[in-house]
Write a protein that holds these residues in place. Structure first.
Motif, PDB file in Angstrom:
ATOM      1  N   LEU A  57      -1.692   3.913  22.235  1.00  0.00           N
ATOM      2  CA  LEU A  57      -1.383   2.637  21.596  1.00  0.00           C
ATOM      3  C   LEU A  57      -0.133   2.755  20.729  1.00  0.00           C
ATOM      4  O   LEU A  57       0.704   1.838  20.722  1.00  0.00           O
ATOM      5  CB  LEU A  57      -2.570   2.177  20.757  1.00  0.00           C
ATOM      6  CG  LEU A  57      -2.416   0.832  20.060  1.00  0.00           C
ATOM      7  CD1 LEU A  57      -2.130  -0.277  21.069  1.00  0.00           C
ATOM      8  CD2 LEU A  57      -3.662   0.501  19.236  1.00  0.00           C
ATOM      9  N   VAL A  58       0.015   3.857  20.018  1.00  0.00           N
ATOM     10  CA  VAL A  58       1.230   4.053  19.224  1.00  0.00           C
ATOM     11  C   VAL A  58       2.464   4.021  20.120  1.00  0.00           C
ATOM     12  O   VAL A  58       3.463   3.354  19.811  1.00  0.00           O
ATOM     13  CB  VAL A  58       1.158   5.386  18.445  1.00  0.00           C
ATOM     14  CG1 VAL A  58       2.536   5.747  17.866  1.00  0.00           C
ATOM     15  CG2 VAL A  58       0.131   5.296  17.327  1.00  0.00           C
ATOM     16  N   THR A 114      -5.993   7.448   9.913  1.00  0.00           N
ATOM     17  CA  THR A 114      -5.214   8.347  10.766  1.00  0.00           C
ATOM     18  C   THR A 114      -4.317   7.560  11.707  1.00  0.00           C
ATOM     19  O   THR A 114      -3.137   7.905  11.893  1.00  0.00           O
ATOM     20  CB  THR A 114      -6.157   9.256  11.571  1.00  0.00           C
ATOM     21  OG1 THR A 114      -6.937  10.049  10.681  1.00  0.00           O
ATOM     22  CG2 THR A 114      -5.370  10.171  12.505  1.00  0.00           C
ATOM     23  N   PHE A 115      -4.848   6.488  12.287  1.00  0.00           N
ATOM     24  CA  PHE A 115      -4.040   5.667  13.196  1.00  0.00           C
ATOM     25  C   PHE A 115      -2.829   5.061  12.487  1.00  0.00           C
ATOM     26  O   PHE A 115      -1.709   5.062  13.022  1.00  0.00           O
ATOM     27  CB  PHE A 115      -4.895   4.562  13.807  1.00  0.00           C
ATOM     28  CG  PHE A 115      -4.113   3.507  14.536  1.00  0.00           C
ATOM     29  CD1 PHE A 115      -3.433   3.808  15.701  1.00  0.00           C
ATOM     30  CD2 PHE A 115      -4.025   2.211  14.045  1.00  0.00           C
ATOM     31  CE1 PHE A 115      -2.686   2.845  16.374  1.00  0.00           C
ATOM     32  CE2 PHE A 115      -3.300   1.242  14.699  1.00  0.00           C
ATOM     33  CZ  PHE A 115      -2.619   1.559  15.862  1.00  0.00           C
ATOM     34  N   VAL A 116      -3.026   4.540  11.279  1.00  0.00           N
ATOM     35  CA  VAL A 116      -1.903   3.956  10.546  1.00  0.00           C
ATOM     36  C   VAL A 116      -0.838   5.012  10.278  1.00  0.00           C
ATOM     37  O   VAL A 116       0.365   4.750  10.428  1.00  0.00           O
ATOM     38  CB  VAL A 116      -2.399   3.320   9.229  1.00  0.00           C
ATOM     39  CG1 VAL A 116      -1.222   2.898   8.350  1.00  0.00           C
ATOM     40  CG2 VAL A 116      -3.283   2.112   9.521  1.00  0.00           C
ATOM     41  N   ARG A 117      -1.251   6.209   9.925  1.00  0.00           N
ATOM     42  CA  ARG A 117      -0.279   7.275   9.668  1.00  0.00           C
ATOM     43  C   ARG A 117       0.421   7.702  10.957  1.00  0.00           C
ATOM     44  O   ARG A 117       1.616   8.008  10.954  1.00  0.00           O
ATOM     45  CB  ARG A 117      -0.987   8.457   9.004  1.00  0.00           C
ATOM     46  CG  ARG A 117      -1.552   8.113   7.627  1.00  0.00           C
ATOM     47  CD  ARG A 117      -2.348   9.249   7.032  1.00  0.00           C
ATOM     48  NE  ARG A 117      -1.484  10.344   6.614  1.00  0.00           N
ATOM     49  CZ  ARG A 117      -1.938  11.465   6.077  1.00  0.00           C
ATOM     50  NH1 ARG A 117      -3.240  11.637   5.908  1.00  0.00           N
ATOM     51  NH2 ARG A 117      -1.102  12.412   5.724  1.00  0.00           N
ATOM     52  N   ALA A 156       4.467   7.427  11.704  1.00  0.00           N
ATOM     53  CA  ALA A 156       5.299   8.511  12.236  1.00  0.00           C
ATOM     54  C   ALA A 156       6.020   8.065  13.502  1.00  0.00           C
ATOM     55  O   ALA A 156       7.197   8.393  13.711  1.00  0.00           O
ATOM     56  CB  ALA A 156       4.439   9.741  12.508  1.00  0.00           C
ATOM     57  N   GLY A 157       5.320   7.320  14.357  1.00  0.00           N
ATOM     58  CA  GLY A 157       5.952   6.843  15.583  1.00  0.00           C
ATOM     59  C   GLY A 157       7.097   5.890  15.316  1.00  0.00           C
ATOM     60  O   GLY A 157       8.153   5.975  15.946  1.00  0.00           O
ATOM     61  N   ALA A 209       0.283   5.324   1.074  1.00  0.00           N
ATOM     62  CA  ALA A 209       1.111   6.446   0.625  1.00  0.00           C
ATOM     63  C   ALA A 209       2.445   6.441   1.365  1.00  0.00           C
ATOM     64  O   ALA A 209       2.670   5.632   2.273  1.00  0.00           O
ATOM     65  CB  ALA A 209       0.359   7.759   0.861  1.00  0.00           C
ATOM     66  N   ASP A 210       3.338   7.347   0.986  1.00  0.00           N
ATOM     67  CA  ASP A 210       4.671   7.351   1.582  1.00  0.00           C
ATOM     68  C   ASP A 210       4.652   7.600   3.084  1.00  0.00           C
ATOM     69  O   ASP A 210       5.566   7.181   3.796  1.00  0.00           O
ATOM     70  CB  ASP A 210       5.556   8.397   0.899  1.00  0.00           C
ATOM     71  CG  ASP A 210       6.028   7.937  -0.466  1.00  0.00           C
ATOM     72  OD1 ASP A 210       6.183   8.802  -1.342  1.00  0.00           O
ATOM     73  OD2 ASP A 210       6.233   6.724  -0.663  1.00  0.00           O
ATOM     74  N   ASP A 211       3.619   8.283   3.585  1.00  0.00           N
ATOM     75  CA  ASP A 211       3.526   8.500   5.031  1.00  0.00           C
ATOM     76  C   ASP A 211       2.577   7.496   5.673  1.00  0.00           C
ATOM     77  O   ASP A 211       2.127   7.678   6.793  1.00  0.00           O
ATOM     78  CB  ASP A 211       3.076   9.931   5.344  1.00  0.00           C
ATOM     79  CG  ASP A 211       1.689  10.238   4.808  1.00  0.00           C
ATOM     80  OD1 ASP A 211       1.221   9.498   3.919  1.00  0.00           O
ATOM     81  OD2 ASP A 211       1.071  11.224   5.269  1.00  0.00           O
ATOM     82  N   GLY A 212       2.299   6.408   4.958  1.00  0.00           N
ATOM     83  CA  GLY A 212       1.462   5.345   5.493  1.00  0.00           C
ATOM     84  C   GLY A 212       2.241   4.056   5.621  1.00  0.00           C
ATOM     85  O   GLY A 212       3.419   4.050   5.994  1.00  0.00           O
TER      86      GLY A 212
END
Length: 319
Positions: free
Chosen positions: A184-185, A217-220, A224-225, A253-256
Motif C-alpha cells: 500500500l505504501v 507502524t504504517f504511518v511511519r 519514510a516512503g 513525531a518527526d518520523d511520523g
C-alpha cells in the motif's frame, strides 16, 4: 465560534463543508519545541457502509518507539495552516467555491484502501469508484493546476473505515500484514509521484484496538516512503474523538505525520433525537464536546501538531 484559550493555542480548523469546499482549518504554529475525514457522511464505501459517528473520549497510554537520531524534519505545513476537504461529490460543481487566497492545503476525499494493500481503482462489479474517477478527472486536474498556481498544496485522502465488523476485519488484516502495508505504501507513493500532488491525508476510522501499534507502524512506513520519493511531502491523519485509540506522540513525531486532524464534529449525529449543535463546546450526545477533546489532545501532543476540524455544514431535525 468563541474559542477558549486551549482552543486558540491549538490548530483550529473549520472542517468539512458539504456546501462549498469541505474542511477549512486554521493552523497557527507554536513557538515551543514539540514533545496527523474525516467523517464526511459520504455515500457508502465499497465495504457497504458509510463513515460512522465519532467515538467517546478515552485516555490512552502512548507506546514509545525509537526515533532516528538527527535534526528534526522540516514539516510540510504553513505557519497558519488552512486545511480544506474537497469531497468527490462536490468536485467541479458550479456551486463549489475554493478560496485559494485563504487555503494552504486542499485534501481531495477520497480513495479507499483495499485489505490486500492497494488503492481501489475498480469495485468487485468492475465499476470505477466515484472517488477514483474524480481523482482522474479533468475537474481534479484543473483544481490541482489552480491550487499550485496559488501556492496551495493538494493532497489525497486515503480512507479505510472500520465501523462494521466486516470492515474492521479487513482493516485488521491489512494492518497486521507487513507485505500488505508495504504494498500500500508503494501504491500510494506511486500515485503521489504520478499525479504531482503534495502528500497524503489518512482517514482511517476507527482504528481497531488490535492494530493500534500496527497503524502507527504504517504511518511511519508511509512517512519514510514519501520522504524517499520527494522532500517536503505532507502527511496528516484524522482522529476520532476517541484519542486514546491512537499512539499520538509517536504518530506525530518527526518520523511520523506532520499533524493530526481532530474531527471535532458529529458529537450529535443525524439520528439524534434531540436537535442541537454538531460541534458543541461542552456537551453532545456522548456527554462531552470540543473543549474536552482539545484539552485531551493538548495533554498528549504539542499544539503545532494538531489541526482541529470544525463543521462547515449543518443538520436539520424534525422536532
Amino acid at each position: 465560534m468563541s474559542a477558549s484559550p486551549p482552543v486558540r493555542a491549538a490548530a483550529v480548523a473549520l472542517a468539512i463543508g458539504l456546501l462549498l469546499l469541505g474542511a477549512v482549518g486554521f493552523f497557527p504554529r507554536a513557538t515551543a519545541p514539540a514533545q496527523p475525514g474525516p467523517s464526511l457522511s459520504p455515500p457508502p464505501t465499497s465495504d457497504g457502509a458509510a463513515s460512522g459517528p465519532t467515538s467517546s473520549l478515552v485516555a490512552g497510554t502512548p507506546t514509545p518507539l525509537p526515533t532516528p537520531a538527527g535534526p528534526p524534519r522540516v514539516r510540510a505545513l504553513a505557519d497558519r495552516e488552512v486545511f480544506g476537504f474537497l469531497p468527490y461529490w462536490k468536485l467541479g460543481q458550479p456551486t463549489t467555491q475554493l478560496d485559494m487566497a485563504q487555503l494552504t492545503t486542499i485534501a481531495y476525499f477520497g480513495i479507499e484502501a483495499h485489505q490486500d494493500g492497494r488503492l481501489i481503482r475498480l469495485s468487485k462489479s468492475g465499476a470505477v469508484p466515484q472517488g477514483w474517477a474524480g481523482f482522474e478527472s479533468q475537474a481534479f486536474a484543473d483544481t490541482l493546476t489552480a491550487a499550485h498556481a496559488a501556492h496551495v498544496r493538494v493532497v489525497l485522502t486515503v480512507q479505510r473505515f472500520a465501523w462494521t465488523a466486516g470492515q474492521a476485519r479487513r482493516t485488521v488484516k491489512l494492518l497486521q500484514s507487513p507485505t500488505a502495508r508495504s504494498s500500500l505504501v508503494r501504491d500510494i507513493v506511486g500515485v503521489v509521484q504520478d499525479r504531482g500532488i503534495d502528500g497524503i491525508n489518512l482517514d482511517w476510522e476507527p482504528v481497531p484496538p488490535a492494530v493500534r501499534d500496527d497503524y502507527t507502524t504504517f504511518v511511519r512506513e508511509l512517512r519514510a516512503g514519501l520522504d524517499g520519493a520527494k522532500a517536503g511531502l505532507q502527511l496528516t491523519f484524522d482522529l476520532t474523538t476517541a484519542l486514546g485509540a491512537y499512539d499520538l506522540p509517536t504518530l506525530a513525531a518527526d518520523d511520523g505525520a506532520d499533524a493530526a486532524l481532530v474531527m471535532g464534529y458529529d458529537y450529535r449525529v443525524a439520528s439524534a433525537t434531540r436537535a442541537g449543535s454538531t460541534a458543541p463546546l461542552d456537551t453532545g450526545d456522548a456527554g462531552f464536546g470540543l473543549r474536552a477533546t482539545v484539552a485531551a489532545a493538548l495533554a498528549t501532543i504539542a499544539p503545532d501538531r494538531i489541526i482541529l476540524g470544525l463543521p462547515w455544514y449543518g443538520r436539520a431535525w424534525s422536532t
